[in-house]
Design a protein around this motif. Sequence first.
Motif, PDB file in Angstrom:
ATOM      1  N   ILE A 169      -5.221   3.593   2.203  1.00  0.00           N
ATOM      2  CA  ILE A 169      -4.992   2.145   2.211  1.00  0.00           C
ATOM      3  C   ILE A 169      -3.736   1.837   3.030  1.00  0.00           C
ATOM      4  O   ILE A 169      -3.705   0.886   3.823  1.00  0.00           O
ATOM      5  CB  ILE A 169      -4.874   1.602   0.771  1.00  0.00           C
ATOM      6  N   SER A 170      -2.690   2.655   2.846  1.00  0.00           N
ATOM      7  CA  SER A 170      -1.462   2.465   3.639  1.00  0.00           C
ATOM      8  C   SER A 170      -1.739   2.631   5.124  1.00  0.00           C
ATOM      9  O   SER A 170      -1.299   1.819   5.948  1.00  0.00           O
ATOM     10  CB  SER A 170      -0.393   3.473   3.200  1.00  0.00           C
ATOM     11  N   ALA A 214       0.821  -1.209   0.000  1.00  0.00           N
ATOM     12  CA  ALA A 214       0.000   0.000   0.000  1.00  0.00           C
ATOM     13  C   ALA A 214       0.858   1.264   0.000  1.00  0.00           C
ATOM     14  O   ALA A 214       0.488   2.269  -0.614  1.00  0.00           O
ATOM     15  CB  ALA A 214      -0.932  -0.005   1.213  1.00  0.00           C
ATOM     16  N   ALA A 271      -8.413  -1.565   3.153  1.00  0.00           N
ATOM     17  CA  ALA A 271      -6.990  -1.811   3.334  1.00  0.00           C
ATOM     18  C   ALA A 271      -6.632  -3.258   3.653  1.00  0.00           C
ATOM     19  O   ALA A 271      -5.798  -3.870   2.979  1.00  0.00           O
ATOM     20  CB  ALA A 271      -6.447  -0.876   4.419  1.00  0.00           C
ATOM     21  N   SER A 272      -7.228  -3.818   4.682  1.00  0.00           N
ATOM     22  CA  SER A 272      -6.771  -5.120   5.162  1.00  0.00           C
ATOM     23  C   SER A 272      -7.611  -6.283   4.654  1.00  0.00           C
ATOM     24  O   SER A 272      -7.464  -7.407   5.135  1.00  0.00           O
ATOM     25  CB  SER A 272      -6.750  -5.132   6.701  1.00  0.00           C
ATOM     26  N   ARG A 305      -3.683  -0.324   6.499  1.00  0.00           N
ATOM     27  CA  ARG A 305      -2.889  -1.537   6.693  1.00  0.00           C
ATOM     28  C   ARG A 305      -1.908  -1.388   7.852  1.00  0.00           C
ATOM     29  O   ARG A 305      -1.587  -2.371   8.523  1.00  0.00           O
ATOM     30  CB  ARG A 305      -2.176  -1.901   5.391  1.00  0.00           C
TER      31      ARG A 305
END
Length: 463
Positions: free
Chosen positions: A295-296, A163, A351-352, A299
């Motif tokens: 998203i980064s 990400a 994200a995850s 995560r």
Amino acid sequence: LVTPGFQKKLMEQWGSHFWEWLRRPATLFFLTLSGCFLCLGLIIGSLGPIVLELAGRVDLDVENVGLFMSSRGAGYVVGTLTGGPLMDGGVPANILLVVSVALGAVFTCLITLANSFPIAALCLFVQGIAMGTLDSAGNVQLLWLFKDQNVNPYMQCLHFFFAVGSTIAPLLVGNIMDTFDNNFNYAYYAITATFVPFIILLLFQKSAPKPEDGKEKQEDPNATAGQKVANKLYNMCCAFTPDEIWLITIVGMFLGVYVGIEVGAGSLIYTYVVKTAIGTEREGYLISFVFWALISVGRLVAIPLSLVLSGMNMLWINLVGCLIAPIVILVFPDSLEVLWVAVGLYGFFMASCFPSAFVVAESMIGVSGSVASLFVVGSSLGEILIPSIITQLFATEIGYKSLIYAMLICSVVLIICLSAMLWRAKDMEKRGVLPSQVVVEEGEGEENSYLLGEVTTLAKEEE
């Protein structure tokens, strides 16, 4: 109460164990693999900002830019179909990863030379092969490296680096294109250069062997060469129970829809912003950046959460958020501020999903190289179909809002797939073929982390 002596002893223990963990071969391979996934993210996130410029170079209509994603997705399918089975067949993971990362670097650079659609499609296709091989082989190697530990935090961390690469890419490409008169060549040269150190590091890593699962047919020492090949193919592709076939299908569908809308939203939100005139080109770049940035962040947040929440529960939380975000955009279609927030939240909650789905699948059936390849084939098909369908809908009466409708519909489909996974998990638990912690909290009441386990020990000593 936490006394000063306890705090000092805790820090000393954590420090010594951290350095011990860092010196482990598995840890070094994990860190190198994380760098490879950073490069994978750079490739994924770099296509969106250049898609209109690349279409102009090769004389492709805006309505057909989804063909770029489809070309890369087709290569992804080929890469995933070869990566996992090759690992099951005994090819060392580090060699397979070196080849895939090097191939990705070369064809990322060659995209800058494309002056017709067939050449651009070919470069993206081969780039997709490299990406698919890296994706399937990398995920499986991580599961094998930490097969005796809680792999969830490692999986979340690996995809966090992916990400990060996806987040950096739009900003990097956009700024360099602004500097060089909308020319993306120099941005792609910079991305290619990041691959080199990880190619070198992979050459010095030792791959983890495939765990024995008792399902493989025993090798007959008197078998002919043809029989040995047939037995190997059976072990790689056919030794699945009905439960495994069912779950491979559902998880593959889940990952296909997830990756398809992730790539579609990340690559086409810039086009949506510009073509609907809700924002400028600069704002389009930045909203694309926000999507990948969240998203980064998501995560990163998922790493500590994965120590206390099961993969199944994390998926439910994520999908509820994914369902709400596009609804908010549709309620306030002309608000740029709402778009900023909702797109960011959509990225955060997405994200995850991918690493959590892999962890749930591993806990339910175990993930071999061949199983991982089938999962990533599903995600590749999603990358081929969903962005292409969205761009085709751009030319209909729905117009560019088809992207937002697709985000909503895909969220609903993901919830249906997760419900099917949960139902099957409960059914398998009743039949005694599934540990109960898959359905409830994984690791509840257990030591979920090598380092966290030291806190319990020290606390007992302090008492």
